[in-house]
Design an enzyme around this catalytic site. Structure first.
Site, short mmCIF file in Angstrom:
data_model
loop_
_atom_site.label_atom_id
_atom_site.label_comp_id
_atom_site.label_asym_id
_atom_site.label_seq_id
_atom_site.Cartn_x
_atom_site.Cartn_y
_atom_site.Cartn_z
N HIS A 99 0.83 -1.21 0.00
CA HIS A 99 0.00 0.00 0.00
C HIS A 99 0.86 1.26 0.00
CE1 HIS A 99 -3.18 2.81 1.10
NE2 HIS A 99 -4.06 1.84 0.94
N PRO A 126 8.01 20.16 11.66
CA PRO A 126 9.23 20.65 11.01
C PRO A 126 9.26 20.39 9.51
CG PRO A 126 9.67 18.62 12.22
CD PRO A 126 8.27 19.03 12.58
#
Length: 563
Positions: free
Chosen positions: A83, A165
């Site tokens: 996946h 971040p």
């Protein structure tokens, strides 16, 4: 106002290590008021879908803890699977269930994302309804390049994370990134094929999914892409809207599947996706052998599937919920790869209270409960249940008539009556327990403290309101049982004449339900201090009673004349 409930369906990038999976999922249950509904691991995809539900603040707390634990236990540098993925908690969608809009749910998605970025240092993107720019609405865009392309993606100003971040640090290389959304209920649904070819499975996926396939010159698979005036590939749309799909090979089953995301089941349902896949597979010389549901499904989607296949068979839709689900499971082949347990896969069943209701008793158990020393269940609940039995008989005659040989052209007529009968039956079943609940509210009122004037006033008001409610409920029994007689009347006249006695007994049961509930209306109304309310409901109840007696006589005279 309804209690606000949202569902959270995080997909974590671990589908093989049971200890890790259960450790991650178990943190959900540490948050009070959150119910863990399902853990659905996939070996080949190396991915697990976890589902839980609760009030919004509690759910996002549980989601935060899950994302934190997944980041601790999953190392994306070592991950592989069938996946697409780019994070330890790959996606974390929030889904409105009740009492809350999609827009309101998006606010909670933003709150969760900001906390994940700030406290865990995990970057991520908001998608679907939580997306903050157009190109991020589609999850596939956010996840393009997958984990392997993250370093380059985070360095691209166009793909600066919505939270957390923007630099690809050692910590980020381990956790990857997380996509958080608010979205409508999505069904993850795989269709099984009698082939091992991923290419052929993809060809069917391209036939069906909304995005379709890229248009090419010459060979549709290898030919040169045709571009539009903006230099973008021209696409041939697929057959169905609100459907995403790809083909893959599942080693644990030894077959290829088409993996669908049905993003709006009010636009394209599970059964429509299944049937169109069957058509496309047949055209390509393949056969659909069944299908697989990943995670949970709303009850309505299963019942709609049952109705769809019953209509194709020209069978009555007025059968029980349990039977409709059986039809859906067998028609879709949901038990092809492993057993399908509705109690574990249908979201409403998982949310059911553990408290045993009267209607959950066996027939003999219900009789014993009634015969015991407790004052409830009493006449009101018994009247409602007699009404259940009456309309059930009328519904039975409608279903028998719908299936009679030679009456095929009239099946829809009888099906409509059977559907009406089921609705009356379900309302009366609810009232069986609600009559007892209403009586218990009066008892609770009398048990309230009365040591001072304020407590006495509160107690008096509670008893008055409870008594009104305990009068309204048997009145609803009267109305529902009376209205249900239309089913038996129709079946006496137009149904199987060999079942004339069954419809007749149904009328007698409905009549008993009305009279029994009338007794309860009258005895409770005499204690109501608000006499305007009391006289109004007594007047309306008397009218229903008189109409019921008239219908009973009419039907009995008709049956006597026929016998």
């Amino acid at each position: 106002m309804n209690k606000q409930l949202i569902e959270c369906v995080p997909n974590i990038s671990e589908g093989r290590d049971t200890v890790k999976i259960n450790t991650i999922a178990s943190v959900v249950e540490t948050v009070e008021g959150v119910k863990l509904l399902d853990i659905d691991p996939g070996n080949a995809t190396n991915r697990t879908v976890i589902t839980f539900v609760g009030e919004p603040e509690n759910v996002i707390e549980a989601a935060f803890l899950l994302i934190k634990k997944a980041a601790e236990l999953i190392d994306m540098r070592k991950h592989s699977g069938e996946h697409p993925r780019f994070g330890a908690t790959d996606v974390c969608p929030l889904v409105p269930i009740s009492g809350i809009s999609l827009e309101e749910t998006a606010v909670f998605a933003h709150k969760l994302g900001e906390r994940v970025g700030k406290e865990l240092g995990i970057p991520g993107y908001f998608y679907e309804k939580a997306a903050k720019e157009e190109k991020r609405i589609n999850l596939a865009n956010c996840r393009s390049g997958e984990y392997e392309g993250l370093k380059e993606k985070l360095a691209n100003p166009a793909w600066k994370p919505d939270f957390g971040p923007a630099n690809y640090s050692d910590a980020v290389s381990k956790t990857g990134v997380t996509a958080i959304s608010a979205r409508d209920f999505l069904i993850a649904y795989n269709v099984n094929l009698n082939t091992t070819s991923t290419r052929r499975a993809n060809a069917i996926a391209f036939d069906i999914r909304e995005a379709g396939r890229i248009k090419r010159e010459g060979n549709p698979s290898t030919g040169k892409k045709i571009l539009d005036k903006n230099g973008e590939p021209v696409r041939i749309p697929g057959k169905l809207k609100a459907v995403k799909g790809i083909g893959w090979y599942i080693e644990e089953y030894g077959i290829a599947q088409i993996s669908y995301n049905l993003t709006n089941i009010s636009i394209t349902s599970m059964h429509e996706a299944f049937d169109e896949t069957v058509k496309s597979a047949t055209e390509r010389g393949l056969r659909v052998t069944g299908s697989e549901l990943i995670g949970l499904i709303p009850l309505k989607a299963m019942l709609d599937a049952g109705d769809y296949f019953l209509q194709k068979q020209e069978r009555s839709l007025g059968i029980s919920e349990e039977e409709k689900i059986k039809i859906a499971v067998k028609s879709l082949g949901l038990d092809d790869l492993k057993p399908f347990n509705p109690k574990e896969k249908i979201i409403e069943y998982l949310l059911e209270s553990d408290t045993k209701k009267l209607i959950d008793f066996t027939v003999s158990g219900f009789a014993e409960e009634t015969a015991g020393e407790s004052m409830a269940p009493g006449g009101g609940s018994i009247a409602a249940y007699v009404g259940v039995l009456g309309v059930s008989l009328g519904t039975m005659v409608a279903n028998l008539s719908a299936h009679k040989a030679g009456w095929d052209s009239k099946w829809e007529f009888y099906s409509d009556w059977a559907v009406k009968g089921q609705a009356y039956k379900n309302k009366l079943l609810y009232l069986v327990d609600e009559d007892t609940n209403a009586f218990n509210k009066i008892i609770e009122g009398f048990r309230m403290p009365k040591s001072n004037s304020e407590e006495k006033e509160a107690r008096k008001l509670a008893v008055e309101n409870a008594t009104k409610y305990a009068t309204e409920i048997p009145f609803q029994v009267m109305e529902t049982a009376y209205n249900s007689m239309e089913v038996m009347q129709a079946m006496v006249k137009d149904g199987l004449q060999s079942s004339l006695s069954d419809a007749g007994v149904g009328v007698l049961c409905a009549r008993t339900a009305v009279i029994g509930a009338y007794f309860n209306v009258r005895i409770n109304a005499k204690d109501i201090k608000d006499r305007i309310f009391a006289e109004d409901i007594l007047s309306r109840a008397k009218t229903v009673y008189e109409k019921t007696i008239a219908i009973e006589k009419e039907v009995m005279d008709y049956i006597d004349a026929k016998m």
